[in-house]
Design a protein around this motif. Sequence first.
Motif, PDB file in Angstrom:
ATOM      1  N   LYS A  21       0.893  -1.099  -0.096  1.00 10.13           N
ATOM      2  CA  LYS A  21      -0.147   0.093  -0.219  1.00 10.13           C
ATOM      3  C   LYS A  21       0.911   1.119  -0.007  1.00 10.13           C
ATOM      4  N   PRO A  22       1.314   1.701  -1.350  1.00  8.16           N
ATOM      5  CA  PRO A  22       2.336   2.852  -1.236  1.00  8.16           C
ATOM      6  C   PRO A  22       1.672   4.120  -0.970  1.00  8.16           C
ATOM      7  N   TYR A  23       0.461   4.035  -1.160  1.00  4.57           N
ATOM      8  CA  TYR A  23      -0.365   5.455  -0.833  1.00  4.57           C
ATOM      9  C   TYR A  23      -1.446   5.090   0.262  1.00  4.57           C
ATOM     10  N   VAL A  24      -1.688   6.277   0.838  1.00  8.73           N
ATOM     11  CA  VAL A  24      -2.797   6.161   2.168  1.00  8.73           C
ATOM     12  C   VAL A  24      -3.581   7.370   1.904  1.00  8.73           C
ATOM     13  N   LEU A  26      -5.943  10.398   3.580  1.00  6.89           N
ATOM     14  CA  LEU A  26      -5.717  11.373   4.330  1.00  6.89           C
ATOM     15  C   LEU A  26      -6.119  11.125   5.830  1.00  6.89           C
ATOM     16  N   ASP A  27      -6.993  10.235   5.865  1.00  6.38           N
ATOM     17  CA  ASP A  27      -7.499   9.805   7.491  1.00  6.38           C
ATOM     18  C   ASP A  27      -6.471   8.548   7.944  1.00  6.38           C
ATOM     19  N   GLU A  28      -6.041   7.746   6.937  1.00  9.12           N
ATOM     20  CA  GLU A  28      -5.210   6.709   7.232  1.00  9.12           C
ATOM     21  C   GLU A  28      -3.616   7.359   7.706  1.00  9.12           C
ATOM     22  N   ALA A  29      -3.276   8.309   6.894  1.00 14.45           N
ATOM     23  CA  ALA A  29      -2.116   9.339   7.370  1.00 14.45           C
ATOM     24  C   ALA A  29      -2.137   9.708   8.752  1.00 14.45           C
ATOM     25  N   GLN A  30      -3.222  10.357   8.966  1.00 12.91           N
ATOM     26  CA  GLN A  30      -3.452  10.930  10.210  1.00 12.91           C
ATOM     27  C   GLN A  30      -3.172   9.942  11.488  1.00 12.91           C
ATOM     28  N   MET A  31      -3.885   8.520  11.225  1.00 15.90           N
ATOM     29  CA  MET A  31      -3.693   7.689  12.403  1.00 15.90           C
ATOM     30  C   MET A  31      -2.240   7.022  12.365  1.00 15.90           C
ATOM     31  N   LEU A  32      -1.531   6.978  11.002  1.00 20.96           N
ATOM     32  CA  LEU A  32      -0.364   6.283  11.018  1.00 20.96           C
ATOM     33  C   LEU A  32       0.606   7.240  11.647  1.00 20.96           C
ATOM     34  N   ALA A  47       6.369  17.977   0.828  1.00 22.63           N
ATOM     35  CA  ALA A  47       7.230  16.910   0.571  1.00 22.63           C
ATOM     36  C   ALA A  47       7.102  16.296  -0.893  1.00 22.63           C
ATOM     37  N   GLY A  48       5.687  17.075  -1.526  1.00 27.77           N
ATOM     38  CA  GLY A  48       5.338  16.590  -2.793  1.00 27.77           C
ATOM     39  C   GLY A  48       4.663  15.149  -2.960  1.00 27.77           C
ATOM     40  N   ALA A  49       4.107  14.875  -1.813  1.00 27.06           N
ATOM     41  CA  ALA A  49       3.588  13.629  -1.680  1.00 27.06           C
ATOM     42  C   ALA A  49       2.231  13.314  -1.918  1.00 27.06           C
ATOM     43  N   ILE A  50       1.260  14.276  -2.218  1.00 32.00           N
ATOM     44  CA  ILE A  50      -0.114  14.319  -2.675  1.00 32.00           C
ATOM     45  C   ILE A  50      -0.301  14.070  -4.031  1.00 32.00           C
ATOM     46  N   ARG A  51      -1.478  13.045  -4.179  1.00 29.27           N
ATOM     47  CA  ARG A  51      -1.901  12.746  -5.351  1.00 29.27           C
ATOM     48  C   ARG A  51      -3.347  12.822  -5.220  1.00 29.27           C
ATOM     49  N   ARG A  56     -10.635  12.314  -4.358  1.00 34.25           N
ATOM     50  CA  ARG A  56      -9.741  11.430  -3.338  1.00 34.25           C
ATOM     51  C   ARG A  56      -8.293  12.227  -3.133  1.00 34.25           C
ATOM     52  N   THR A  57      -7.916  12.136  -1.912  1.00 33.86           N
ATOM     53  CA  THR A  57      -6.366  12.570  -1.791  1.00 33.86           C
ATOM     54  C   THR A  57      -5.585  11.533  -1.338  1.00 33.86           C
ATOM     55  N   LEU A  58      -4.609  11.139  -1.880  1.00 33.41           N
ATOM     56  CA  LEU A  58      -3.932  10.117  -1.521  1.00 33.41           C
ATOM     57  C   LEU A  58      -2.468  10.665  -1.178  1.00 33.41           C
ATOM     58  N   ILE A  59      -1.669   9.925  -0.226  1.00 32.36           N
ATOM     59  CA  ILE A  59      -0.267  10.520   0.193  1.00 32.36           C
ATOM     60  C   ILE A  59       0.574   9.391  -0.120  1.00 32.36           C
ATOM     61  N   ASN A  60       1.591   9.554  -0.788  1.00 31.00           N
ATOM     62  CA  ASN A  60       2.614   8.737  -1.065  1.00 31.00           C
ATOM     63  C   ASN A  60       3.500   8.600   0.370  1.00 31.00           C
ATOM     64  N   VAL A  61       3.483   7.386   0.870  1.00 32.40           N
ATOM     65  CA  VAL A  61       4.059   7.379   2.365  1.00 32.40           C
ATOM     66  C   VAL A  61       5.530   7.238   2.298  1.00 32.40           C
TER      67      VAL A  61
END
Length: 72
Positions: A21-24, A26-32, A47-51, A56-61
């Motif tokens: 799961k390379p992308y999480v 926003l809610d998952e990133a908050q928990m993580l 960081a330039g990690a937002i897609r 839907r907003t995904l974040i490259n972990v």
Amino acid sequence: MIEYENPEIKKLQILVEAAQKPYVSLDEAQMLYSLGRNTVIYLSREAGAIRKIGKRTLINVKVLNEYIESLQ
């Protein structure tokens, strides 16, 4: 990474570490990362990690982790 007691966070952590799961979300990133919504958004943008896919907003972990480590 930090060890978590919450089973949902543990499951997410295992998936991320296994690179399944390379992308999480926003809610998952908050928990993580145990950070608030605005802080996660700010760091992810820096960081330039937002897609964005539609609404839907995904974040490259991996990218976000590297950025956070570079702040030290």
